[in-house]
Design a protein around this motif. Structure first.
Motif, mmCIF file in Angstrom:
data_model
loop_
_atom_site.group_PDB
_atom_site.id
_atom_site.type_symbol
_atom_site.label_atom_id
_atom_site.label_comp_id
_atom_site.label_asym_id
_atom_site.label_seq_id
_atom_site.Cartn_x
_atom_site.Cartn_y
_atom_site.Cartn_z
ATOM 1 N N ALA A 50 43.198 49.660 49.375
ATOM 2 C CA ALA A 50 41.726 49.472 49.718
ATOM 3 C C ALA A 50 41.043 48.979 48.511
ATOM 4 O O ALA A 50 40.197 48.451 48.360
ATOM 5 C CB ALA A 50 41.223 50.742 50.657
ATOM 6 N N PHE A 51 41.378 49.951 47.432
ATOM 7 C CA PHE A 51 40.665 49.893 46.013
ATOM 8 C C PHE A 51 41.107 48.510 45.563
ATOM 9 O O PHE A 51 40.107 47.855 45.178
ATOM 10 C CB PHE A 51 41.067 51.172 45.316
ATOM 11 N N LEU A 52 42.234 48.161 45.572
ATOM 12 C CA LEU A 52 42.583 46.925 45.060
ATOM 13 C C LEU A 52 41.964 45.927 45.694
ATOM 14 O O LEU A 52 41.476 44.592 44.979
ATOM 15 C CB LEU A 52 44.021 46.689 44.870
ATOM 16 N N LEU A 53 41.908 45.702 46.922
ATOM 17 C CA LEU A 53 41.479 44.613 47.777
ATOM 18 C C LEU A 53 39.914 44.765 47.407
ATOM 19 O O LEU A 53 39.363 43.415 47.714
ATOM 20 C CB LEU A 53 41.718 44.597 49.141
ATOM 21 N N LEU A 54 39.075 45.619 47.448
ATOM 22 C CA LEU A 54 37.787 45.913 47.060
ATOM 23 C C LEU A 54 37.336 45.296 45.780
ATOM 24 O O LEU A 54 36.296 44.695 45.587
ATOM 25 C CB LEU A 54 37.259 47.331 47.087
ATOM 26 N N LYS A 55 37.936 45.892 44.855
ATOM 27 C CA LYS A 55 37.617 45.653 43.352
ATOM 28 C C LYS A 55 38.280 44.498 42.632
ATOM 29 O O LYS A 55 37.780 43.933 41.652
ATOM 30 C CB LYS A 55 37.933 46.843 42.533
ATOM 31 N N ARG A 56 39.633 44.184 43.048
ATOM 32 C CA ARG A 56 40.385 42.929 42.756
ATOM 33 C C ARG A 56 40.468 42.645 41.036
ATOM 34 O O ARG A 56 39.995 41.816 40.712
ATOM 35 C CB ARG A 56 39.464 41.801 43.122
ATOM 36 N N PRO A 57 40.937 44.016 40.558
ATOM 37 C CA PRO A 57 41.151 43.893 39.116
ATOM 38 C C PRO A 57 42.464 42.883 38.822
ATOM 39 O O PRO A 57 43.194 42.401 39.735
ATOM 40 C CB PRO A 57 41.609 45.219 38.864
ATOM 41 N N ALA A 58 42.501 42.878 37.712
ATOM 42 C CA ALA A 58 43.670 41.886 37.025
ATOM 43 C C ALA A 58 45.031 42.390 37.417
ATOM 44 O O ALA A 58 45.222 43.428 37.462
ATOM 45 C CB ALA A 58 43.778 41.734 35.643
ATOM 46 N N GLY A 59 45.600 41.541 38.132
ATOM 47 C CA GLY A 59 47.199 42.004 38.707
ATOM 48 C C GLY A 59 46.986 42.459 39.947
ATOM 49 O O GLY A 59 48.211 43.233 40.488
ATOM 50 N N ALA A 60 46.089 42.712 40.493
ATOM 51 C CA ALA A 60 45.726 43.247 41.963
ATOM 52 C C ALA A 60 46.981 42.649 43.081
ATOM 53 O O ALA A 60 47.437 43.331 43.807
ATOM 54 C CB ALA A 60 44.258 42.824 42.463
ATOM 55 N N LEU A 61 47.002 41.330 43.248
ATOM 56 C CA LEU A 61 47.863 40.818 44.080
ATOM 57 C C LEU A 61 49.263 41.447 43.972
ATOM 58 O O LEU A 61 49.946 41.769 44.673
ATOM 59 C CB LEU A 61 48.080 39.237 43.813
ATOM 60 N N GLU A 62 49.656 41.335 42.581
ATOM 61 C CA GLU A 62 51.178 41.797 42.284
ATOM 62 C C GLU A 62 51.216 43.189 42.544
ATOM 63 O O GLU A 62 52.209 43.757 43.029
ATOM 64 C CB GLU A 62 51.443 41.776 40.854
ATOM 65 N N LYS A 63 50.280 44.146 42.326
ATOM 66 C CA LYS A 63 50.324 45.629 42.787
ATOM 67 C C LYS A 63 50.296 45.852 44.404
ATOM 68 O O LYS A 63 51.116 46.549 44.650
ATOM 69 C CB LYS A 63 49.072 46.490 42.092
ATOM 70 N N ILE A 64 49.678 45.043 44.825
ATOM 71 C CA ILE A 64 49.518 45.144 46.341
ATOM 72 C C ILE A 64 50.917 44.692 47.076
ATOM 73 O O ILE A 64 51.137 45.491 47.752
ATOM 74 C CB ILE A 64 48.402 44.157 46.890
#
Length: 435
Positions: free
Chosen positions: A200-214
Motif C-alpha cells: 500500500a505504501f509503495l504503490l502510493l509513494k512510488r519510491p525508487a525501486g518500488a516495482l522490484e520491491k512489490i
C-alpha cells in the motif's frame, strides 16, 4: 492488471502476511514491556532514592510524554519514508533508551532517558498499526489489528514475569531495563528479515525501486509479479497534518483524539500505579509485580475476546461497552482489598475491559483513515492521547500527596474512560478502503 491492494484485500492471507503481522504483534508486545518496565522498577527506585509519590508519578509519566511526541512526529514520518524504516529506527531509539535508563542516578536523568525511550515507543505503535492494517485482507482486518493491540499486555505478562524474577534474584531495579534493552535490539534482524515494506505504501509513494520491491513480495506470497506499476491514484492524497482536519475527517479526528486522551488517562493511572499501590498496602515489590502481571493477563484475554467478537459484532459498540464496564471496574479497584488474590482479581477484571477497549479502538482508527493518512492519523490520535496517558499517573500522584485515599482517586480517574465512551458513541465515520 489488478491493483495488488485489491488482491491483498480480497484473497486469503499468505503465511508471509501472517508472519509480518505476527512480528508487528511481537513489536507491540515489546512496547508493552518497555512502557511498564518503569512500573516494575518504581518501588525499588523510590526506596533507593527516597522520593515521594509526586516524584514517582512524574517518572512514571515521562515516557508517555515521549510516546505522544513520537507517535505524532514519527507516525507522520512513517507515511513519508515508509513503515519498515520507521520500525527499525524506533527499535534503535528504544534499545538505547532502555540501556541508558539502567545507568540513571537521579530523577531528572532517568526522566530524560524515559522521555527519549518514549519517542521510539510512540513511533513504533503508529507504524505497526499501519503494517498490520495493510498486510491483512479486508475480512480479517479488524481481527488482526485487535490481535496486534493484544500484544501489548502479552509483552507485559512475559516481560513482567521475567522482571519480577530478576528483581527477586538481583534486588536491583536496573536489571529490568538491561533486560529490556537486550530484547529490544534483538528485534532488529527479525524486522529486516521478515517484514517487507507494505505494498500500500509503495504503490502510493512510488519510491525508487518500488516495482522490484512489490514484485519480490508478490512472488514470496505465491502471486504473479507485475509487468509494470499500476496507474497512480488520480488525485494524490495529502499526507500533511492539515489533511487530517479536512472536510469529512475533521470531526472524526477531533473526536477520536478526545476518546484516546480520556481513556488513556484512566488506563495508565491503573497500570502505572498498581505496583506502588500494592507495595504501599504492605506487600513485597515482587508480589506487587505479580499483581501487575495478572492485570495484563486480563488485558490479554480482553484483547483476544474483542478480536473474536469483532468478527460478529460492530467494533465500535464493543469498544463503548468495554469502556463503560472498565470504568466501573477501576472504581471497584479503588475500594481496596486486603489480600493479593483480591487485588489480582479486580486488577485482572479492570484491565480485561480497559485493554479490550484499546484493542478495539485501534481497529476503529485503522478503518477511519486511508493508507495515505493511516500512520499519521494513528500518530496524531495516539500522540495527543498520550498526553492523557501522561496526565493520569501525574494527577494520581498529586492527589495521593494531597492526602486523598485510593477510593476517591480511583473514582476520579475512572471518569476519563466513562467520558471516552460517551464521545465514541457520538462519532460518525465511514469505514475507509484500505487503498
Amino acid at each position: 492488471m489488478e491493483d495488488p491492494r485489491a488482491t491483498i484485500a480480497r484473497e486469503p492471507m499468505h503465511y508471509r502476511q501472517v508472519i509480518a503481522i505476527a512480528v508487528a504483534t511481537a513489536l507491540n508486545a515489546l512496547d508493552g514491556f518497555d512502557v511498564l518496565s518503569i512500573s516494575f522498577a518504581a518501588p525499588g527506585i523510590a526506596k533507593d532514592w527516597g522520593i515521594d509519590r509526586a516524584a514517582i508519578g512524574l517518572v512514571l509519566s515521562m515516557e508517555l510524554f515521549g510516546m505522544g511526541v513520537g507517535a505524532f512526529v514519527l507516525g507522520s514520518l512513517a507515511d513519508k519514508v515508509g513503515r519498515r524504516p520507521m520500525l527499525l529506527a524506533c527499535l534503535v531509539i528504544m534499545g538505547l533508551g532502555m540501556f541508558m535508563a539502567s545507568t540513571a542516578t537521579s530523577v531528572p536523568i532517568l526522566s530524560a532517558y524515559r522521555l527519549f525511550t518514549g519517542l521510539g515507543i510512540g513511533g513504533m505503535l503508529a507504524a505497526t498499526n499501519a503494517v498490520v492494517a495493510e498486510c491483512s485482507n479486508a475480512k480479517r482486518r479488524n481481527l488482526t489489528v485487535a490481535i496486534m493491540a493484544g500484544g501489548y499486555p502479552m509483552g507485559a505478562i512475559v516481560g513482567g514475569s521475567v522482571a519480577s524474577w530478576l528483581l527477586a534474584e538481583t534486588g536491583h531495579w536496573q536489571s529490568v531495563f538491561e533486560f529490556g534493552a537486550a530484547v529490544t535490539l534483538c528485534f532488529i534482524p527479525l524486522v529486516l528479515w521478515l517484514v517487507p515494506e507494505t505494498m500500500a505504501f509503495l504503490l502510493l509513494k512510488r519510491p525508487a525501486g518500488a516495482l522490484e520491491k512489490i514484485n519480490r513480495t508478490l512472488v514470496r506470497q505465491g502471486r504473479q509479479p507485475l509487468p509494470q506499476m499500476p496507474p497512480a491514484d488520480p488525485v494524490k492524497q495529502k499526507t500533511s497534518v492539515a489533511a487530517l482536519f479536512a472536510p469529512g475527517l475533521a470531526s472524526v479526528t477531533t473526536m477520536l483524539t478526545a476518546v484516546c486522551f480520556f481513556h488513556m488517562m484512566t488506563f495508565y493511572f491503573l497500570v502505572k500505579w498498581i505496583p506502588k499501590i500494592v507495595v504501599d498496602l504492605g506487600f513485597e515489590p515482587g508480589a506487587a509485580g505479580g499483581v501487575l502481571v495478572w492485570a495484563n493477563i486480563g488485558g490479554a484475554i480482553g484483547s483476544i475476546t474483542v478480536s473474536l467478537l469483532s468478527q460478529k459484532v460492530g467494533i465500535r459498540p464493543l469498544v463503548v461497552a468495554s469502556m463503560v464496564m472498565g470504568s466501573g471496574a477501576v472504581m471497584l479497584f479503588g475500594q481496596g482489598f486486603s489480600t493479593l488474590g483480591g487485588l489480582s482479581l479486580i486488577a485482572c477484571v479492570a484491565c480485561f475491559f480497559t485493554n479490550a477497549a484499546i484493542a478495539g479502538f485501534y481497529a476503529v482508527i485503522a478503518q477511519s483513515y486511508p493508507a495515505a493518512l493511516r500512520a499519521g492519523g494513528t500518530g496524531l490520535v495516539v500522540g495527543v492521547g498520550r498526553a492523557g496517558a501522561a496526565l493520569g499517573p501525574i494527577v494520581a500522584g498529586l492527589l495521593f500527596n494531597a492526602g486523598w485515599g485510593l477510593a476517591p482517586v480511583a473514582m476520579t480517574l475512572a471518569c476519563g474512560t466513562l467520558i471516552a465512551a460517551v464521545v465514541l458513541s457520538q462519532v460518525r465515520y465511514r469505514e475507509s478502503a484500505i487503498a
